[in-house]
Design a protein around this motif. Structure first.
Motif, PDB file in Angstrom:
ATOM      1  N   ARG A 219      -8.591   1.737   1.636  1.00  0.00           N
ATOM      2  CA  ARG A 219      -7.994   1.844   2.614  1.00  0.00           C
ATOM      3  C   ARG A 219      -7.283   0.169   3.496  1.00  0.00           C
ATOM      4  O   ARG A 219      -5.860   0.608   4.203  1.00  0.00           O
ATOM      5  CB  ARG A 219      -9.322   2.141   3.747  1.00  0.00           C
ATOM      6  CG  ARG A 219      -8.621   3.471   4.477  1.00  0.00           C
ATOM      7  CD  ARG A 219     -10.131   4.230   5.104  1.00  0.00           C
ATOM      8  NE  ARG A 219     -11.821   2.910   4.439  1.00  0.00           N
ATOM      9  CZ  ARG A 219     -12.985   3.620   4.716  1.00  0.00           C
ATOM     10  NH1 ARG A 219     -12.524   4.850   4.122  1.00  0.00           N
ATOM     11  NH2 ARG A 219     -13.660   3.162   4.220  1.00  0.00           N
ATOM     12  N   GLU A 220      -8.203  -0.606   3.417  1.00  0.00           N
ATOM     13  CA  GLU A 220      -7.853  -2.078   3.695  1.00  0.00           C
ATOM     14  C   GLU A 220      -5.483  -2.360   3.002  1.00  0.00           C
ATOM     15  O   GLU A 220      -4.927  -2.507   4.116  1.00  0.00           O
ATOM     16  CB  GLU A 220      -8.781  -2.920   3.584  1.00  0.00           C
ATOM     17  CG  GLU A 220      -9.734  -2.678   4.580  1.00  0.00           C
ATOM     18  CD  GLU A 220      -9.363  -2.951   5.825  1.00  0.00           C
ATOM     19  OE1 GLU A 220      -7.961  -3.794   6.202  1.00  0.00           O
ATOM     20  OE2 GLU A 220      -9.780  -2.425   7.092  1.00  0.00           O
ATOM     21  N   VAL A 221      -6.389  -2.499   1.606  1.00  0.00           N
ATOM     22  CA  VAL A 221      -4.824  -2.581   1.178  1.00  0.00           C
ATOM     23  C   VAL A 221      -3.590  -1.723   1.357  1.00  0.00           C
ATOM     24  O   VAL A 221      -2.537  -2.424   2.402  1.00  0.00           O
ATOM     25  CB  VAL A 221      -5.037  -2.201  -0.200  1.00  0.00           C
ATOM     26  CG1 VAL A 221      -3.770  -2.308  -0.527  1.00  0.00           C
ATOM     27  CG2 VAL A 221      -5.527  -3.335  -0.588  1.00  0.00           C
ATOM     28  N   ALA A 222      -3.678  -0.108   1.709  1.00  0.00           N
ATOM     29  CA  ALA A 222      -2.988   0.484   2.671  1.00  0.00           C
ATOM     30  C   ALA A 222      -2.756   0.387   3.935  1.00  0.00           C
ATOM     31  O   ALA A 222      -1.169   0.859   3.960  1.00  0.00           O
ATOM     32  CB  ALA A 222      -3.289   2.075   2.197  1.00  0.00           C
ATOM     33  N   LYS A 223      -3.594   0.693   4.529  1.00  0.00           N
ATOM     34  CA  LYS A 223      -2.925  -0.211   6.260  1.00  0.00           C
ATOM     35  C   LYS A 223      -1.897  -0.934   6.471  1.00  0.00           C
ATOM     36  O   LYS A 223      -1.848  -0.966   7.399  1.00  0.00           O
ATOM     37  CB  LYS A 223      -4.780  -0.557   6.626  1.00  0.00           C
ATOM     38  CG  LYS A 223      -5.342   0.283   7.609  1.00  0.00           C
ATOM     39  CD  LYS A 223      -6.308  -0.161   8.163  1.00  0.00           C
ATOM     40  CE  LYS A 223      -7.870   1.012   8.358  1.00  0.00           C
ATOM     41  NZ  LYS A 223      -8.982   0.024   8.875  1.00  0.00           N
ATOM     42  N   ARG A 224      -2.103  -2.034   5.365  1.00  0.00           N
ATOM     43  CA  ARG A 224      -1.369  -3.473   5.699  1.00  0.00           C
ATOM     44  C   ARG A 224      -0.364  -2.530   4.733  1.00  0.00           C
ATOM     45  O   ARG A 224       0.543  -3.423   4.969  1.00  0.00           O
ATOM     46  CB  ARG A 224      -1.699  -4.395   4.760  1.00  0.00           C
ATOM     47  CG  ARG A 224      -3.407  -4.959   5.892  1.00  0.00           C
ATOM     48  CD  ARG A 224      -4.062  -6.372   5.196  1.00  0.00           C
ATOM     49  NE  ARG A 224      -5.337  -6.177   5.294  1.00  0.00           N
ATOM     50  CZ  ARG A 224      -5.598  -7.082   6.124  1.00  0.00           C
ATOM     51  NH1 ARG A 224      -4.883  -8.585   6.249  1.00  0.00           N
ATOM     52  NH2 ARG A 224      -6.881  -7.355   6.956  1.00  0.00           N
ATOM     53  N   GLY A 225       0.797  -1.642   4.494  1.00  0.00           N
ATOM     54  CA  GLY A 225       1.196  -1.205   4.491  1.00  0.00           C
ATOM     55  C   GLY A 225       1.654  -1.199   2.437  1.00  0.00           C
ATOM     56  O   GLY A 225       2.375  -1.916   2.254  1.00  0.00           O
ATOM     57  N   ALA A 226       0.829  -1.783   1.827  1.00  0.00           N
ATOM     58  CA  ALA A 226       0.772  -2.434   0.397  1.00  0.00           C
ATOM     59  C   ALA A 226       0.609  -1.426  -0.678  1.00  0.00           C
ATOM     60  O   ALA A 226      -0.226  -0.538  -0.216  1.00  0.00           O
ATOM     61  CB  ALA A 226       0.401  -3.084  -0.455  1.00  0.00           C
ATOM     62  N   VAL A 227       1.438  -1.152  -1.760  1.00  0.00           N
ATOM     63  CA  VAL A 227       0.922   0.139  -3.186  1.00  0.00           C
ATOM     64  C   VAL A 227      -0.375  -0.607  -3.556  1.00  0.00           C
ATOM     65  O   VAL A 227      -0.398  -2.127  -3.809  1.00  0.00           O
ATOM     66  CB  VAL A 227       2.203  -0.520  -3.963  1.00  0.00           C
ATOM     67  CG1 VAL A 227       1.837   0.589  -5.501  1.00  0.00           C
ATOM     68  CG2 VAL A 227       3.835  -0.111  -2.839  1.00  0.00           C
ATOM     69  N   LEU A 228      -1.057   0.360  -3.841  1.00  0.00           N
ATOM     70  CA  LEU A 228      -1.981  -0.084  -4.517  1.00  0.00           C
ATOM     71  C   LEU A 228      -1.966   0.474  -5.809  1.00  0.00           C
ATOM     72  O   LEU A 228      -1.589   1.656  -6.597  1.00  0.00           O
ATOM     73  CB  LEU A 228      -2.709   0.735  -4.321  1.00  0.00           C
ATOM     74  CG  LEU A 228      -5.298   0.234  -4.589  1.00  0.00           C
ATOM     75  CD1 LEU A 228      -5.948   0.576  -3.685  1.00  0.00           C
ATOM     76  CD2 LEU A 228      -5.105   1.256  -5.654  1.00  0.00           C
ATOM     77  N   VAL A 229      -1.944  -0.835  -6.824  1.00  0.00           N
ATOM     78  CA  VAL A 229      -1.968  -0.270  -8.490  1.00  0.00           C
ATOM     79  C   VAL A 229      -3.588  -0.757  -8.883  1.00  0.00           C
ATOM     80  O   VAL A 229      -3.976  -1.299  -8.870  1.00  0.00           O
ATOM     81  CB  VAL A 229      -1.022  -1.419  -8.928  1.00  0.00           C
ATOM     82  CG1 VAL A 229      -0.614  -1.503 -10.499  1.00  0.00           C
ATOM     83  CG2 VAL A 229      -0.187  -1.489  -8.208  1.00  0.00           C
ATOM     84  N   CYS A 230      -3.611   0.249 -10.196  1.00  0.00           N
ATOM     85  CA  CYS A 230      -4.607   0.351 -10.790  1.00  0.00           C
ATOM     86  C   CYS A 230      -4.497   0.591 -12.125  1.00  0.00           C
ATOM     87  O   CYS A 230      -3.908   0.976 -12.617  1.00  0.00           O
ATOM     88  CB  CYS A 230      -5.771   0.885  -9.895  1.00  0.00           C
ATOM     89  SG  CYS A 230      -5.854   2.963  -9.555  1.00  0.00           S
ATOM     90  N   GLY A 231      -5.897   0.586 -13.204  1.00  0.00           N
ATOM     91  CA  GLY A 231      -5.991   1.666 -13.876  1.00  0.00           C
ATOM     92  C   GLY A 231      -5.977   3.295 -14.108  1.00  0.00           C
ATOM     93  O   GLY A 231      -5.776   3.754 -15.141  1.00  0.00           O
TER      94      GLY A 231
END
Lengths: 155, 155, 155, 155
Positions: D24-36
């Motif tokens: 949630r925090e990652v997205a709030k700051r406008g970043a793309v979330l990458v994961c497996g």
């Protein structure tokens, strides 16, 4: 929907115009455009997609996100060289090849091996045992290429 | 010297006989034979190499060394699927293609992109822009294929 | 039998002596030694294996077989950077870690994830949830490391 | 900005809550979330990111986009098994590890080898030569983890 657009990193203005039109049509229909992230056909396709407000993914061969063309929204940094070509096509529900050189040919071959539909615009023709193989679906225009890709796309 | 022999995992007896003869010639000259480690052309080439006392390496797509054909001395277990095709050709100083399907075509394309010489025995023919591309060096027999591979091999 | 020896590309003379002894013991028992093909622990292990007449395979991260240390018999040229670490351990029936840095740690982790036995000589210790995890089998000497690897090796 | 969130495919409710808050925090700051792209920590992080209107990328180990958790917007289908772990961290400008098992440990190790910053929430502790290595930046809460990742992120 994810559609891969593949082609050479260096291309003529004529081929770039085809790729840009393909990218635009892909984005207009709301699909994500996946490509190898570099210049030439890849850059033209991404530019077209961005003109239509689309999302672009570049699966890069090297180790730096700086290698991506300026129209890539999401750079995937593989560091695995040519082996990244498999990821480009395997991530797509259909592949559109625009002209292309040997790297593009490897992607066409990987896609056909994996059963992923390939639509070709002025691309390779493949002969085996004295006959042309007809697995690449031929299109005469960017619009037709995108329409055929949609019709064939896998879910 | 490392020579890759590439071709389909399922092949006719006639194609297998060509591959076996290629494997035998490669081993006779003291080279290590690299291949994709599975059946068909890969198995026939390894069998030929072992008949001549050679060393064979199989770069496997799956996750189990049990996938290797019985003539593979050194199984490399990649677990990376079709992307292992790049490793097969990139590890070789020259590539000999015996007939082949789309997986083989991807290997030919990767090799030519990377500047690794490809000798073809009854394999794909590639056309672009209305002309046949001549980068695959054609051979008429297993012996000629191996001789040409030696002449072109990179160091 | 294929045994992987893993460790840093730069190492002290003391660590190199351990790796060389491990390589010698691996080869004495007739196993193929697999490693990452570069310097440091990898080179020392290969040198040891060659002293005992063994066969060595180097799975290289870069695009040139020239990167291999002089004791590698079979260079596998992956061009896939750090992702080649998975191939090193996945191709082995057991892994022996000699000291090592973060690259080695990634190999230990990949092996344990894949269920491949890892024997450690003066290598990483791993803690999670306030406890040391005991999945790395500790050995006090090269001979003990090789004996334990043999006892645990997968078929 | 691309931020990777890494952790196990199976996790406790407590760990999932941490991962969701990180996403949630990652997205709030406008970043793309990458994961497996799979379950557990990966799914929780993606769910959190989607709650905040973010974009999520799942770099899958298998051959099917169907393997992706339901909160992945862009599935990258690698078919390369554990070797895809390198791509997850290499594509990110910073990595946040939430608890995790050996797969996560391999990602931490790859990131540290490649010089990509790693922030840890209740994750592995690593000892070498009798000392704890301090390269994982410790955070006490999801918010602190994301703040530290931003401070350390590479461009």
């Amino acid at each position: 929907m994810l559609i891969a657009v593949i082609g050479d990193g260096l291309c003529s203005a004529e081929v770039a115009a085809l790729a840009e039109a393909v990218g635009r049509e892909v984005a207009k229909r709301g699909a994500v455009l996946v490509c190898g992230g570099l210049g030439g056909v890849m850059e033209a396709a991404c530019r077209g997609a961005k003109q239509a407000g689309g999302l672009t993914v570049g699966i890069l061969p090297g180790r730096s996100r700086q290698d991506a063309n300026p129209y890539v929204d999401v750079p995937i940094v593989t560091g695995m060289g040519e082996a990244r070509n498999v990821l480009v096509v395997q991530s797509a529900q259909a592949v559109i090849a625009v002209h292309g050189e040997y790297g593009t040919l490897s992607e066409i071959a990987h896609a056909l091996k994996l059963g992923i539909p390939v639509v070709g615009l002025n691309t390779w023709r493949l002969h085996q045992d004295g006959q042309e193989r007809q697995d690449i679906v031929r299109a005469a225009s960017p619009l037709e290429a995108v329409e055929r890709a949609w019709a064939l796309a896998q879910f």
